[in-house]
Motif scaffolding. Structure first.
Motif, PDB file in Angstrom:
ATOM      1  N   LEU A 259     -65.911-107.247  76.750  1.00  0.00           N
ATOM      2  CA  LEU A 259     -64.858-107.341  77.751  1.00  0.00           C
ATOM      3  C   LEU A 259     -64.563-108.802  78.107  1.00  0.00           C
ATOM      4  O   LEU A 259     -63.402-109.189  78.292  1.00  0.00           O
ATOM      5  CB  LEU A 259     -65.261-106.570  79.010  1.00  0.00           C
ATOM      6  CG  LEU A 259     -65.350-105.045  78.884  1.00  0.00           C
ATOM      7  CD1 LEU A 259     -65.787-104.433  80.214  1.00  0.00           C
ATOM      8  CD2 LEU A 259     -64.015-104.447  78.448  1.00  0.00           C
ATOM      9  N   ALA A 260     -65.609-109.600  78.186  1.00  0.00           N
ATOM     10  CA  ALA A 260     -65.426-111.017  78.511  1.00  0.00           C
ATOM     11  C   ALA A 260     -64.651-111.730  77.405  1.00  0.00           C
ATOM     12  O   ALA A 260     -63.792-112.580  77.689  1.00  0.00           O
ATOM     13  CB  ALA A 260     -66.771-111.687  78.735  1.00  0.00           C
ATOM     14  N   PHE A 264     -61.300-114.132  77.680  1.00  0.00           N
ATOM     15  CA  PHE A 264     -61.201-115.508  77.193  1.00  0.00           C
ATOM     16  C   PHE A 264     -60.064-115.664  76.183  1.00  0.00           C
ATOM     17  O   PHE A 264     -59.556-116.775  75.985  1.00  0.00           O
ATOM     18  CB  PHE A 264     -62.519-115.951  76.570  1.00  0.00           C
ATOM     19  CG  PHE A 264     -63.514-116.495  77.559  1.00  0.00           C
ATOM     20  CD1 PHE A 264     -63.399-117.783  78.051  1.00  0.00           C
ATOM     21  CD2 PHE A 264     -64.569-115.705  78.011  1.00  0.00           C
ATOM     22  CE1 PHE A 264     -64.298-118.280  78.975  1.00  0.00           C
ATOM     23  CE2 PHE A 264     -65.480-116.195  78.932  1.00  0.00           C
ATOM     24  CZ  PHE A 264     -65.348-117.494  79.419  1.00  0.00           C
ATOM     25  N   GLN A 265     -59.676-114.603  75.551  1.00  0.00           N
ATOM     26  CA  GLN A 265     -58.610-114.675  74.550  1.00  0.00           C
ATOM     27  C   GLN A 265     -57.214-114.580  75.154  1.00  0.00           C
ATOM     28  O   GLN A 265     -56.223-114.752  74.448  1.00  0.00           O
ATOM     29  CB  GLN A 265     -58.811-113.568  73.508  1.00  0.00           C
ATOM     30  CG  GLN A 265     -60.029-113.787  72.616  1.00  0.00           C
ATOM     31  CD  GLN A 265     -60.326-112.606  71.717  1.00  0.00           C
ATOM     32  OE1 GLN A 265     -60.021-111.460  72.063  1.00  0.00           O
ATOM     33  NE2 GLN A 265     -60.931-112.866  70.568  1.00  0.00           N
ATOM     34  N   LYS A 273     -62.008-112.179  87.330  1.00  0.00           N
ATOM     35  CA  LYS A 273     -62.419-111.132  86.398  1.00  0.00           C
ATOM     36  C   LYS A 273     -63.677-111.541  85.639  1.00  0.00           C
ATOM     37  O   LYS A 273     -64.587-110.723  85.447  1.00  0.00           O
ATOM     38  CB  LYS A 273     -61.274-110.844  85.419  1.00  0.00           C
ATOM     39  CG  LYS A 273     -61.569-109.725  84.430  1.00  0.00           C
ATOM     40  CD  LYS A 273     -61.797-108.402  85.123  1.00  0.00           C
ATOM     41  CE  LYS A 273     -62.009-107.276  84.125  1.00  0.00           C
ATOM     42  NZ  LYS A 273     -62.277-105.982  84.786  1.00  0.00           N
ATOM     43  N   ILE A 274     -63.738-112.805  85.210  1.00  0.00           N
ATOM     44  CA  ILE A 274     -64.942-113.297  84.535  1.00  0.00           C
ATOM     45  C   ILE A 274     -66.145-113.168  85.461  1.00  0.00           C
ATOM     46  O   ILE A 274     -67.241-112.757  85.044  1.00  0.00           O
ATOM     47  CB  ILE A 274     -64.754-114.766  84.100  1.00  0.00           C
ATOM     48  CG1 ILE A 274     -63.691-114.875  83.000  1.00  0.00           C
ATOM     49  CG2 ILE A 274     -66.080-115.375  83.621  1.00  0.00           C
ATOM     50  CD1 ILE A 274     -64.077-114.210  81.693  1.00  0.00           C
ATOM     51  N   GLY A 275     -65.956-113.483  86.738  1.00  0.00           N
ATOM     52  CA  GLY A 275     -67.047-113.357  87.701  1.00  0.00           C
ATOM     53  C   GLY A 275     -67.517-111.925  87.865  1.00  0.00           C
ATOM     54  O   GLY A 275     -68.718-111.651  87.944  1.00  0.00           O
ATOM     55  N   GLU A 276     -66.573-110.983  87.902  1.00  0.00           N
ATOM     56  CA  GLU A 276     -66.950-109.569  88.028  1.00  0.00           C
ATOM     57  C   GLU A 276     -67.772-109.107  86.827  1.00  0.00           C
ATOM     58  O   GLU A 276     -68.767-108.374  86.984  1.00  0.00           O
ATOM     59  CB  GLU A 276     -65.683-108.718  88.153  1.00  0.00           C
ATOM     60  CG  GLU A 276     -64.937-108.913  89.472  1.00  0.00           C
ATOM     61  CD  GLU A 276     -63.580-108.221  89.465  1.00  0.00           C
ATOM     62  OE1 GLU A 276     -63.198-107.653  88.417  1.00  0.00           O
ATOM     63  OE2 GLU A 276     -62.893-108.255  90.521  1.00  0.00           O
ATOM     64  N   LEU A 277     -67.366-109.517  85.648  1.00  0.00           N
ATOM     65  CA  LEU A 277     -68.125-109.160  84.447  1.00  0.00           C
ATOM     66  C   LEU A 277     -69.496-109.828  84.443  1.00  0.00           C
ATOM     67  O   LEU A 277     -70.484-109.230  84.011  1.00  0.00           O
ATOM     68  CB  LEU A 277     -67.336-109.555  83.200  1.00  0.00           C
ATOM     69  CG  LEU A 277     -66.021-108.798  82.976  1.00  0.00           C
ATOM     70  CD1 LEU A 277     -65.233-109.411  81.822  1.00  0.00           C
ATOM     71  CD2 LEU A 277     -66.288-107.315  82.708  1.00  0.00           C
ATOM     72  N   MET A 278     -69.555-111.047  84.944  1.00  0.00           N
ATOM     73  CA  MET A 278     -70.829-111.748  85.058  1.00  0.00           C
ATOM     74  C   MET A 278     -71.782-110.984  85.983  1.00  0.00           C
ATOM     75  O   MET A 278     -72.983-110.854  85.709  1.00  0.00           O
ATOM     76  CB  MET A 278     -70.567-113.161  85.587  1.00  0.00           C
ATOM     77  CG  MET A 278     -71.717-114.119  85.470  1.00  0.00           C
ATOM     78  SD  MET A 278     -71.259-115.764  86.121  1.00  0.00           S
ATOM     79  CE  MET A 278     -70.239-116.360  84.772  1.00  0.00           C
ATOM     80  N   ASN A 279     -71.245-110.463  87.075  1.00  0.00           N
ATOM     81  CA  ASN A 279     -72.070-109.676  88.001  1.00  0.00           C
ATOM     82  C   ASN A 279     -72.614-108.420  87.323  1.00  0.00           C
ATOM     83  O   ASN A 279     -73.778-108.042  87.518  1.00  0.00           O
ATOM     84  CB  ASN A 279     -71.261-109.283  89.233  1.00  0.00           C
ATOM     85  CG  ASN A 279     -70.966-110.458  90.141  1.00  0.00           C
ATOM     86  OD1 ASN A 279     -71.703-111.441  90.162  1.00  0.00           O
ATOM     87  ND2 ASN A 279     -69.875-110.369  90.907  1.00  0.00           N
TER      88      ASN A 279
END
Length: 358
Positions: A259-260, A264-265, A273-279
């Motif tokens: 998903l990340a 990035f693409q 959104k990147i932060g949510e996926l990181m969590n």
């Protein structure tokens, strides 16, 4: 006398911790904390190494072949590997090594030192290969992991060697793709709790591989690279209870990495959104692989309360560091929250272009 300055950055893993040794992809970036190796040619046949930050010195004969390696002696293993590629030292150097990457913190100070050393050796003596960031990274991986038989993967070497934000596909066809040269809002927090790398990675890797093998025995068509979260219940029926968390972690961590990559693409990066996926990725590392410690948990929670979009532990775990992503301009308040929660250091970092001769 010839002078060479070789610099190699640290790295932070954004997505894919404990994944590359399973043949799964990783998203990581080099960060602008570095190891600097300054070498001045001398008239002897030795390397005089002065490791300023740890107050240690070492003398290595330039013709030493190291028929036996001491554990984690990467100076020796890289010399041994590079000889196979035509890098033959013929004159000595006086070498000072210093840096600002916290030691044993999960941001790859040891791999950065190794890449700085390898880059210096290639610059000083040459090799029988085209010298590219990927080649330097490969030598690092061979020297640290393969030559010593260690359980780690290749994320550290390729993220440091290639630099920028990279997507590392660890299976055939192996490929390292730069997916970004900037990632604003990054904050690193150092817990001060020394991480435990070799034993912890070995345990997690062995249990994950065992769980994957048991699933494959029961389902010949199983492919970890295409497994989805919806498949977990079916596959978990093939496993003893103690191995289920390791298998579930592999599938879920891969899910967040995929998903990340899609984020990035996109034409513009959505930091929230990147932060949510990181969590989500951190929750797997914390709850399934259980690689956090209380101070790390406190630092993560404090970062989020201070307004970070996301935060996660970095590296092998058991201590070390965290990385958070915040709205640009709010990095200092997130760093202050980390310090208040027990971090021994916290600071904003930028994406670095990778190992280089300067």
């Amino acid at each position: 006398m010839k002078k060479i300055i070789s610099l190699a950055p640290g790295r932070t893993c954004l997505f894919g911790d404990h994944q590359d040794y399973l043949g799964l992809p990783v998203i990581a970036c080099a960060i602008d904390r570095d190891i600097r190796l300054t070498a001045v040619q001398n008239s002897t046949s030795v390397f005089n190494l002065n490791m300023v930050d740890i107050n240690e010195t070492r003398i290595i004969k330039i013709d030493e072949t190291f028929p036996e390696l001491k554990p984690r002696d990467y100076f020796a293993s890289s010399l041994r590997v590079l000889r196979r590629y035509g890098c033959i030292p013929n004159i000595g150097y006086d070498i000072n090594i210093s840096g600002n990457i916290p030691i044993n913190s999960g941001t790859s100070s040891s791999s950065a030192l190794l890449l700085a050393w390898i880059n210096f050796l290639i610059e000083a003596y040459g090799v029988n290969e085209e010298v590219t960031p990927e080649f330097i990274s490969k030598i690092g991986y061979l020297s640290e992991v393969v030559e010593h038989g260690e359980p780690g993967g290749m994320m550290d070497h390729y993220s440091i060697g290639v630099g920028n934000v990279v997507y590392i596909n660890t299976v055939n066809p192996f490929a390292v793709t730069v997916i970004g040269k900037e990632l604003n809002g990054l904050v690193t927090g150092v817990s001060g709790v020394p991480k435990e790398t070799i034993g912890l990675i070995g345990e997690l890797k062995n249990n994950a591989l065992l769980s994957i093998d048991l699933v494959k025995q029961n389902d010949k068509s199983f492919d970890l690279n295409t497994a989805e979260i919806e498949d977990l219940k079916k596959y978990s029926n093939f496993l003893p209870d103690r191995l289920i968390p390791y298998f579930e972690a592999a599938v879920k961590n891969h899910h967040y990495t995929k998903l990340a990559l899609k984020e990035f693409q996109k034409a513009s990066l959505d930091l929230k959104k990147i932060g949510e996926l990181m969590n989500g990725h951190h929750a797997v590392l914390r709850d399934l692989l259980k690689i956090t410690v209380p101070r790390i948990d406190a630092m993560i929670n404090a970062s989020l309360k201070a307004g970070a979009y996301g935060a996660k532990i970095v590296g092998s775990g058991g201590g070390g560091s965290i990385v958070a992503i915040a709205e640009p301009g709010k990095e200092s308040q997130v760093a202050e929250a980390m310090l208040a929660a027990g971090a021994v250091a916290a600071y904003a970092v930028n994406v670095d272009p990778g190992a280089r001769i300067v």
